[in-house]
Design a protein around this motif. Sequence first.
Motif, mmCIF file in Angstrom:
data_model
loop_
_atom_site.group_PDB
_atom_site.id
_atom_site.type_symbol
_atom_site.label_atom_id
_atom_site.label_comp_id
_atom_site.label_asym_id
_atom_site.label_seq_id
_atom_site.Cartn_x
_atom_site.Cartn_y
_atom_site.Cartn_z
ATOM 1 N N LEU A 95 -5.112 1.576 2.599
ATOM 2 C CA LEU A 95 -5.576 2.964 2.461
ATOM 3 C C LEU A 95 -4.759 3.945 3.312
ATOM 4 C CD1 LEU A 95 -9.406 2.321 2.269
ATOM 5 C CD2 LEU A 95 -8.000 3.345 0.477
ATOM 6 N N VAL A 96 -4.167 3.450 4.378
ATOM 7 C CA VAL A 96 -3.235 4.304 5.141
ATOM 8 C C VAL A 96 -1.915 4.383 4.367
ATOM 9 C CG1 VAL A 96 -1.957 4.602 7.309
ATOM 10 C CG2 VAL A 96 -4.330 3.798 7.361
ATOM 11 N N ALA A 97 -1.512 3.249 3.794
ATOM 12 C CA ALA A 97 -0.247 3.197 3.047
ATOM 13 C C ALA A 97 -0.254 4.118 1.835
ATOM 14 C CB ALA A 97 0.039 1.766 2.610
ATOM 15 N N ASN A 98 -1.423 4.287 1.182
ATOM 16 C CA ASN A 98 -1.435 5.157 -0.011
ATOM 17 C C ASN A 98 -1.931 6.573 0.305
ATOM 18 O OD1 ASN A 98 -4.254 5.069 0.024
ATOM 19 N ND2 ASN A 98 -4.470 4.261 -2.052
ATOM 20 N N GLY A 99 -2.045 6.890 1.604
ATOM 21 C CA GLY A 99 -2.346 8.258 2.011
ATOM 22 C C GLY A 99 -3.819 8.642 2.016
ATOM 23 N N ALA A 100 -4.716 7.692 1.674
ATOM 24 C CA ALA A 100 -6.151 8.022 1.648
ATOM 25 C C ALA A 100 -6.701 8.220 3.067
ATOM 26 C CB ALA A 100 -6.935 6.939 0.923
ATOM 27 N N LEU A 101 -6.123 7.507 4.029
ATOM 28 C CA LEU A 101 -6.536 7.616 5.441
ATOM 29 C C LEU A 101 -5.319 7.926 6.290
ATOM 30 C CD1 LEU A 101 -8.835 4.510 6.188
ATOM 31 C CD2 LEU A 101 -9.465 6.910 6.512
ATOM 32 N N ASN A 102 -5.514 8.693 7.375
ATOM 33 C CA ASN A 102 -4.384 8.841 8.287
ATOM 34 C C ASN A 102 -4.386 7.690 9.299
ATOM 35 O OD1 ASN A 102 -5.967 9.527 10.621
ATOM 36 N ND2 ASN A 102 -5.993 11.679 10.016
#
Length: 298
Positions: A95-102
């Motif tokens: 989810l960090v990798a796809n930009g959903a989470l910082n």
Amino acid sequence: MKAYIFPGQGAQFSGMGLDLYENSPLAQELFEKANDILGFPITDTMFEGSAEDLKETKVTQPAIFLHSVILAKTLGDSFKPEMVAGHSLGEFSALVANGALNFEDGLKLVSQRAMAMQKACELQPSTMAAVLGLDDEIVEKVCNVTDGIVVAANYNCPGQLVISGEIEAIDKACQSLKDAGARRALVLPVGGAFHSPLMEPAREELAAAIENTTFNKPNCPIYQNVTANAVVDETAIKANLISQLTAPVRWTQSVQQMIADGATLFTEVGPGKVLQGLVKKINRASETTSATFETNND
């Protein structure tokens, strides 16, 4: 299509991330930021700790998350995922990798998840067991008829399913599974019954943290453990992430769906090669590789 996959607990190794730290100013900056966020020098344990040190729950989950996420960030322009998935804990890295989470929020949630799971494990002694060589349906059936709490927890690949639950129920189920023809039914050295109803206290605690965290529109779909389908809606992503602690990891189904949706290359980002092995067992024709850091990318 390029699919990036992120490993979960058990992939840790002594010295993990040290090459990134020594060769990339960006990685160094992110590792130092992580030490500040966590309030203890996790890099000391990652770079110099023993395998035993790395097993400590408050260390294991953030360490694997950091190795995966920081590696992804050092890949530069070559990192262009068209779909992502993570095994259990690896879902946060994805989810960090796809930009959903910082980065900061992802790390805080992983740390809170680790602590909540540790607490749930201490409330009730519980465990997990790996079952090899049986169809999923047979394993599910045995779990259903065994007294006590025991459920299918990780659908890793055909013929490899991990069950989770109360110690006595797991022991009984293992015996029944061997009688049913399992090649192996082996209790795992884990601290508790992850992905089972026994994680309910942890799920409630993590739910509050997830609800209070801002999620962004992802730049590509994530195939989440709970549904094994492509998800891009932030509200659905949050709900699935909360359900994940007490629901099974549908890894076999996730990989099959990614292939059906056009995945041609699976790149594992983070420590180890466990997921590449599982992808090959799910579909022998799939191409797999490891993400590797190159100094010139920084």
